[in-house]
Design a protein around this motif. Structure first.
Motif, PDB file in Angstrom:
ATOM      1  N   ASP A 243       0.800  -1.228   0.000  1.00 56.45           N
ATOM      2  CA  ASP A 243       0.000   0.000   0.000  1.00 56.45           C
ATOM      3  C   ASP A 243       0.831   1.276   0.000  1.00 56.45           C
ATOM      4  O   ASP A 243       0.409   2.296  -0.552  1.00 56.45           O
ATOM      5  CB  ASP A 243      -0.933   0.010   1.218  1.00 56.45           C
ATOM      6  N   GLY A 244       2.006   1.246   0.618  1.00 54.25           N
ATOM      7  CA  GLY A 244       2.827   2.459   0.726  1.00 54.25           C
ATOM      8  C   GLY A 244       3.783   2.653  -0.425  1.00 54.25           C
ATOM      9  O   GLY A 244       4.636   3.556  -0.383  1.00 54.25           O
ATOM     10  N   LEU A 245       3.660   1.828  -1.479  1.00 51.62           N
ATOM     11  CA  LEU A 245       4.569   1.908  -2.624  1.00 51.62           C
ATOM     12  C   LEU A 245       3.803   2.210  -3.905  1.00 51.62           C
ATOM     13  O   LEU A 245       2.612   1.924  -4.009  1.00 51.62           O
ATOM     14  CB  LEU A 245       5.342   0.596  -2.797  1.00 51.62           C
ATOM     15  N   GLN A 246       4.517   2.763  -4.878  1.00 53.18           N
ATOM     16  CA  GLN A 246       3.917   3.073  -6.172  1.00 53.18           C
ATOM     17  C   GLN A 246       4.994   2.976  -7.245  1.00 53.18           C
ATOM     18  O   GLN A 246       6.163   3.272  -6.994  1.00 53.18           O
ATOM     19  CB  GLN A 246       3.335   4.494  -6.175  1.00 53.18           C
ATOM     20  N   VAL A 247       4.595   2.538  -8.432  1.00 53.92           N
ATOM     21  CA  VAL A 247       5.494   2.673  -9.580  1.00 53.92           C
ATOM     22  C   VAL A 247       5.577   4.169  -9.878  1.00 53.92           C
ATOM     23  O   VAL A 247       4.604   4.794 -10.284  1.00 53.92           O
ATOM     24  CB  VAL A 247       4.983   1.896 -10.803  1.00 53.92           C
ATOM     25  N   ALA A 248       6.758   4.738  -9.635  1.00 55.95           N
ATOM     26  CA  ALA A 248       6.932   6.184  -9.765  1.00 55.95           C
ATOM     27  C   ALA A 248       7.295   6.599 -11.179  1.00 55.95           C
ATOM     28  O   ALA A 248       6.923   7.679 -11.631  1.00 55.95           O
ATOM     29  CB  ALA A 248       8.020   6.660  -8.800  1.00 55.95           C
ATOM     30  N   VAL A 249       8.035   5.731 -11.868  1.00 55.09           N
ATOM     31  CA  VAL A 249       8.552   6.066 -13.195  1.00 55.09           C
ATOM     32  C   VAL A 249       8.544   4.822 -14.062  1.00 55.09           C
ATOM     33  O   VAL A 249       8.918   3.739 -13.599  1.00 55.09           O
ATOM     34  CB  VAL A 249       9.998   6.606 -13.103  1.00 55.09           C
ATOM     35  N   TYR A 286      13.204  10.989   0.068  1.00 53.82           N
ATOM     36  CA  TYR A 286      11.786  11.337  -0.032  1.00 53.82           C
ATOM     37  C   TYR A 286      11.191  10.501  -1.159  1.00 53.82           C
ATOM     38  O   TYR A 286      11.912   9.851  -1.930  1.00 53.82           O
ATOM     39  CB  TYR A 286      11.598  12.832  -0.286  1.00 53.82           C
ATOM     40  N   ALA A 287       9.867  10.526  -1.263  1.00 53.19           N
ATOM     41  CA  ALA A 287       9.178   9.634  -2.203  1.00 53.19           C
ATOM     42  C   ALA A 287       8.286  10.433  -3.145  1.00 53.19           C
ATOM     43  O   ALA A 287       7.074  10.528  -2.946  1.00 53.19           O
ATOM     44  CB  ALA A 287       8.371   8.596  -1.434  1.00 53.19           C
ATOM     45  N   SER A 288       8.911  11.015  -4.186  1.00 59.30           N
ATOM     46  CA  SER A 288       8.099  11.646  -5.229  1.00 59.30           C
ATOM     47  C   SER A 288       7.272  10.581  -5.936  1.00 59.30           C
ATOM     48  O   SER A 288       7.629   9.406  -5.950  1.00 59.30           O
ATOM     49  CB  SER A 288       9.010  12.344  -6.253  1.00 59.30           C
ATOM     50  N   HIS A 289       6.165  11.008  -6.544  1.00 53.75           N
ATOM     51  CA  HIS A 289       5.317  10.102  -7.328  1.00 53.75           C
ATOM     52  C   HIS A 289       4.866   8.900  -6.484  1.00 53.75           C
ATOM     53  O   HIS A 289       4.883   7.762  -6.929  1.00 53.75           O
ATOM     54  CB  HIS A 289       6.061   9.625  -8.579  1.00 53.75           C
ATOM     55  N   SER A 290       4.476   9.200  -5.246  1.00 56.00           N
ATOM     56  CA  SER A 290       3.973   8.171  -4.334  1.00 56.00           C
ATOM     57  C   SER A 290       2.780   8.741  -3.569  1.00 56.00           C
ATOM     58  O   SER A 290       2.512   9.955  -3.623  1.00 56.00           O
ATOM     59  CB  SER A 290       5.060   7.750  -3.349  1.00 56.00           C
ATOM     60  N   PRO A 291       2.056   7.901  -2.823  1.00 55.57           N
ATOM     61  CA  PRO A 291       0.903   8.403  -2.059  1.00 55.57           C
ATOM     62  C   PRO A 291       1.242   9.522  -1.084  1.00 55.57           C
ATOM     63  O   PRO A 291       0.370  10.348  -0.756  1.00 55.57           O
ATOM     64  CB  PRO A 291       0.422   7.156  -1.314  1.00 55.57           C
ATOM     65  N   TYR A 334      -1.852  21.040 -12.508  1.00 53.68           N
ATOM     66  CA  TYR A 334      -1.012  20.192 -13.349  1.00 53.68           C
ATOM     67  C   TYR A 334       0.307  19.880 -12.655  1.00 53.68           C
ATOM     68  O   TYR A 334       0.774  18.739 -12.684  1.00 53.68           O
ATOM     69  CB  TYR A 334      -0.734  20.873 -14.702  1.00 53.68           C
ATOM     70  N   TRP A 335       0.914  20.882 -12.025  1.00 50.51           N
ATOM     71  CA  TRP A 335       2.232  20.652 -11.424  1.00 50.51           C
ATOM     72  C   TRP A 335       2.147  19.804 -10.168  1.00 50.51           C
ATOM     73  O   TRP A 335       3.110  19.119  -9.812  1.00 50.51           O
ATOM     74  CB  TRP A 335       2.939  21.988 -11.190  1.00 50.51           C
ATOM     75  N   PHE A 336       1.006  19.807  -9.492  1.00 48.02           N
ATOM     76  CA  PHE A 336       0.808  18.827  -8.430  1.00 48.02           C
ATOM     77  C   PHE A 336       0.697  17.435  -9.032  1.00 48.02           C
ATOM     78  O   PHE A 336       1.332  16.477  -8.569  1.00 48.02           O
ATOM     79  CB  PHE A 336      -0.453  19.130  -7.611  1.00 48.02           C
ATOM     80  N   THR A 337      -0.094  17.302 -10.081  1.00 44.83           N
ATOM     81  CA  THR A 337      -0.292  16.006 -10.726  1.00 44.83           C
ATOM     82  C   THR A 337       1.018  15.459 -11.268  1.00 44.83           C
ATOM     83  O   THR A 337       1.309  14.254 -11.174  1.00 44.83           O
ATOM     84  CB  THR A 337      -1.313  16.126 -11.868  1.00 44.83           C
ATOM     85  N   ASN A 338       1.843  16.332 -11.825  1.00 38.83           N
ATOM     86  CA  ASN A 338       3.156  15.938 -12.335  1.00 38.83           C
ATOM     87  C   ASN A 338       4.011  15.302 -11.243  1.00 38.83           C
ATOM     88  O   ASN A 338       4.753  14.338 -11.492  1.00 38.83           O
ATOM     89  CB  ASN A 338       3.853  17.173 -12.922  1.00 38.83           C
ATOM     90  N   LEU A 339       3.898  15.811 -10.017  1.00 38.50           N
ATOM     91  CA  LEU A 339       4.669  15.283  -8.890  1.00 38.50           C
ATOM     92  C   LEU A 339       4.033  14.031  -8.292  1.00 38.50           C
ATOM     93  O   LEU A 339       4.712  13.179  -7.729  1.00 38.50           O
ATOM     94  CB  LEU A 339       4.795  16.368  -7.811  1.00 38.50           C
ATOM     95  N   ARG A 340       2.716  13.898  -8.435  1.00 42.10           N
ATOM     96  CA  ARG A 340       1.995  12.803  -7.783  1.00 42.10           C
ATOM     97  C   ARG A 340       1.920  11.545  -8.647  1.00 42.10           C
ATOM     98  O   ARG A 340       2.091  10.430  -8.152  1.00 42.10           O
ATOM     99  CB  ARG A 340       0.566  13.277  -7.441  1.00 42.10           C
ATOM    100  N   ARG A 341       1.667  11.700  -9.924  1.00 40.77           N
ATOM    101  CA  ARG A 341       1.441  10.538 -10.782  1.00 40.77           C
ATOM    102  C   ARG A 341       2.740   9.902 -11.271  1.00 40.77           C
ATOM    103  O   ARG A 341       3.815  10.481 -11.178  1.00 40.77           O
ATOM    104  CB  ARG A 341       0.607  10.942 -11.998  1.00 40.77           C
ATOM    105  N   THR A 342       2.583   8.710 -11.823  1.00 39.33           N
ATOM    106  CA  THR A 342       3.708   8.002 -12.419  1.00 39.33           C
ATOM    107  C   THR A 342       4.221   8.771 -13.636  1.00 39.33           C
ATOM    108  O   THR A 342       3.444   9.256 -14.452  1.00 39.33           O
ATOM    109  CB  THR A 342       3.274   6.593 -12.863  1.00 39.33           C
ATOM    110  N   VAL A 343       5.541   8.873 -13.748  1.00 39.63           N
ATOM    111  CA  VAL A 343       6.173   9.492 -14.911  1.00 39.63           C
ATOM    112  C   VAL A 343       6.162   8.481 -16.050  1.00 39.63           C
ATOM    113  O   VAL A 343       6.816   7.435 -15.969  1.00 39.63           O
ATOM    114  CB  VAL A 343       7.625   9.912 -14.595  1.00 39.63           C
ATOM    115  N   ARG A 344       5.431   8.782 -17.123  1.00 37.79           N
ATOM    116  CA  ARG A 344       5.353   7.863 -18.261  1.00 37.79           C
ATOM    117  C   ARG A 344       6.256   8.362 -19.399  1.00 37.79           C
ATOM    118  O   ARG A 344       5.813   8.747 -20.473  1.00 37.79           O
ATOM    119  CB  ARG A 344       3.910   7.716 -18.719  1.00 37.79           C
ATOM    120  N   PHE A 345       7.549   8.308 -19.112  1.00 39.06           N
ATOM    121  CA  PHE A 345       8.519   8.701 -20.127  1.00 39.06           C
ATOM    122  C   PHE A 345       8.470   7.749 -21.321  1.00 39.06           C
ATOM    123  O   PHE A 345       8.710   8.157 -22.456  1.00 39.06           O
ATOM    124  CB  PHE A 345       9.918   8.718 -19.501  1.00 39.06           C
TER     125      PHE A 345
END
Length: 440
Positions: A243-249, A286-291, A334-345
């Motif tokens: 629960d505390g993890l996310q695919v960030a990139v 720190y944990a960017s792109h995470s809950p 948008y800039w909050f979403t950019n930091l919160r969501r997975t980076v889909r490079f």
């Protein structure tokens, strides 16, 4: 001279082109005979080679500081052998150059210092960035951090992100002054702020506000998270998340970053190692792109409420959506979403390749995304993609810039060599080496 005179470690480019490989080698041989028959000013030859001559498909740039060094490169080129000071290539069919802006990780102590001293164009843009960042800097200044090389300051997220932003925006400005203009831009995580600025979607002042105040907000997450890089498919990695993890990139089919709380990351890393999957911890706490980023939403919407995004002049492919977007939508949300969501490079690269882009320039102090670009092209079955950096950690910046300019040129991009040929005069050099074929 459009770029002032960026230091090149004493190097000068001798530029050749031809319709075929054989003709290119003969061109090099003819020039070698000319410059070894008598004294020739290095810059005069460089100036003559780029003045009024057709630029053809097969290209080479011989780099050196003295006639003997350049002659040695010509000799290797004439014999068809690879050489350290020779860059060769074939012009690619392309929809134009893509500027690629990475997130955190390309920084190094001493980056950009040499260019600050040698390139007026770069220094001027850095000064503008310093002025834009100054109202938001807490006890530090951009130019002091770069010139003094304070490693402790560069380890602070609220310093390194604005500094990287400024260096990348200024490098993009320098590339443009050398004739290399982006047909599209893409930014990875915080790199998207620089991409938006270079595309014209954010003013320099608004972009400085976003990168400075957002990175300052991230400080509240310090010590509570981490990130790890994993060489495995996203689908496989997703099955191991708690629960505390996310695919960030997602950088590619098997290039994934996971972000989250330290205890759960420890378990995740042990699982990867047990499965024989290569995993590496990234040097952040720190944990960017995470809950955890949800905690910053109200603050970011408040402090960034005044920015005024607009439609840019250069297409921007979003790593939030993976598609070209109108930069007018890049508001505080948008800039909050950019930091919160997975980076889909990965999706952004797929879109750029579909649109016909074949030359990618990573506009950063050290290349970190070129491998992802190359892998994306391989997966898509696209041949002939050129992925080029700008600077490289602990290398002479002027010499590296010149070599990368040569890499872009041989890939088919028009460049402006005048920063390295200024002061040269026209001299008598061999004409084109026509290849005669007999049909009887």
């Amino acid at each position: 001279m459009p770029a002032g005179e960026p230091v090149s470690g004493g190097l000068v480019p001798w530029v050749l082109s031809a319709r075929g490989v054989a003709a290119l080698g003969e061109q090099a041989g003819r020039l070698l005979a000319r410059v070894t028959d008598g004294p020739s000013a290095v810059r005069d030859v460089a100036f003559t080679l780029v003045s009024g001559r057709a630029v053809l498909e097969h290209r080479a740039v011989v780099l050196g500081g003295e006639v003997s060094e350049l002659a040695a490169g010509l000799g290797e080129l004439a014999e068809g052998r690879a050489a350290k000071g020779v860059v060769t290539g074939r012009a690619l069919g392309s929809s134009g150059v893509v500027f690629v802006f990475p997130g955190q990780g390309s920084q190094w102590v001493g980056m950009a210092r040499e260019l600050l001293e040698s390139s007026p164009v770069f220094a001027e843009r850095m000064a503008e960035c310093a002025a834009a960042l100054e109202p938001f800097a807490d006890g530090w200044s951009l130019l002091d951090v770069v010139c003094e090389g304070d490693e402790a300051l560069l380890n602070r997220v609220d310093v390194v992100q604005p500094v990287l932003f400024a260096v990348m925006v200024s490098l993009a400005h320098l590339w443009r002054s050398l004739g290399v203009r982006p047909a599209a831009v893409v930014g990875h995580s915080q790199g998207e702020i620089a991409a938006a600025c270079v595309a014209g979607g954010l003013s320099l002042g608004d972009a400085a506000r976003v990168v400075a105040l957002r990175s300052r907000a991230i400080v509240a997450l310090s010590g509570r998270g981490g990130m790890v890089s994993v060489l495995a498919p996203q689908e496989r990695v997703a099955g191991w998340l708690t629960d505390g993890l996310q695919v960030a990139v997602v950088n590619g089919p098997e290039q994934v970053v996971v972000s989250g709380v330290p205890d759960e990351l420890d378990v995740f890393v042990a699982r990867c190692e047990g499965e024989g999957v290569q995993v590496r911890r990234i040097a952040v706490d720190y944990a960017s792109h995470s809950p955890q980023v949800e905690e910053l939403r109200a603050e970011l919407l408040e402090v960034l409420a005044g920015i005024e995004p607009r439609s840019g002049e250069v297409p921007l492919v979003s790593t939030v959506s993976g598609e070209v977007i109108d930069t007018a939508v890049m508001d505080a949300e948008y800039w909050f979403t950019n930091l919160r969501r997975t980076v889909r490079f990965d999706r952004a690269l797929e879109a750029l390749l579909r649109d016909g882009h074949r030359v990618f320039v990573e506009t950063s102090p050290h290349p970190v995304l070129l491998g992802a670009v190359t892998q994306a092209a391989e997966v898509a079955g696209v041949a002939g993609v050129a992925a080029v950096g700008t600077l490289r950690r602990n290398e002479g910046e002027g010499a590296r810039l010149l070599r990368n300019l040569a890499e872009v040129f041989v890939a088919g991009v028009d460049v402006d060599w005048s920063a390295w040929t200024k002061g040269g005069r026209l001299v008598d050099l061999p004409t084109y080496a026509f290849q005669h074929r007999h049909f009887w």
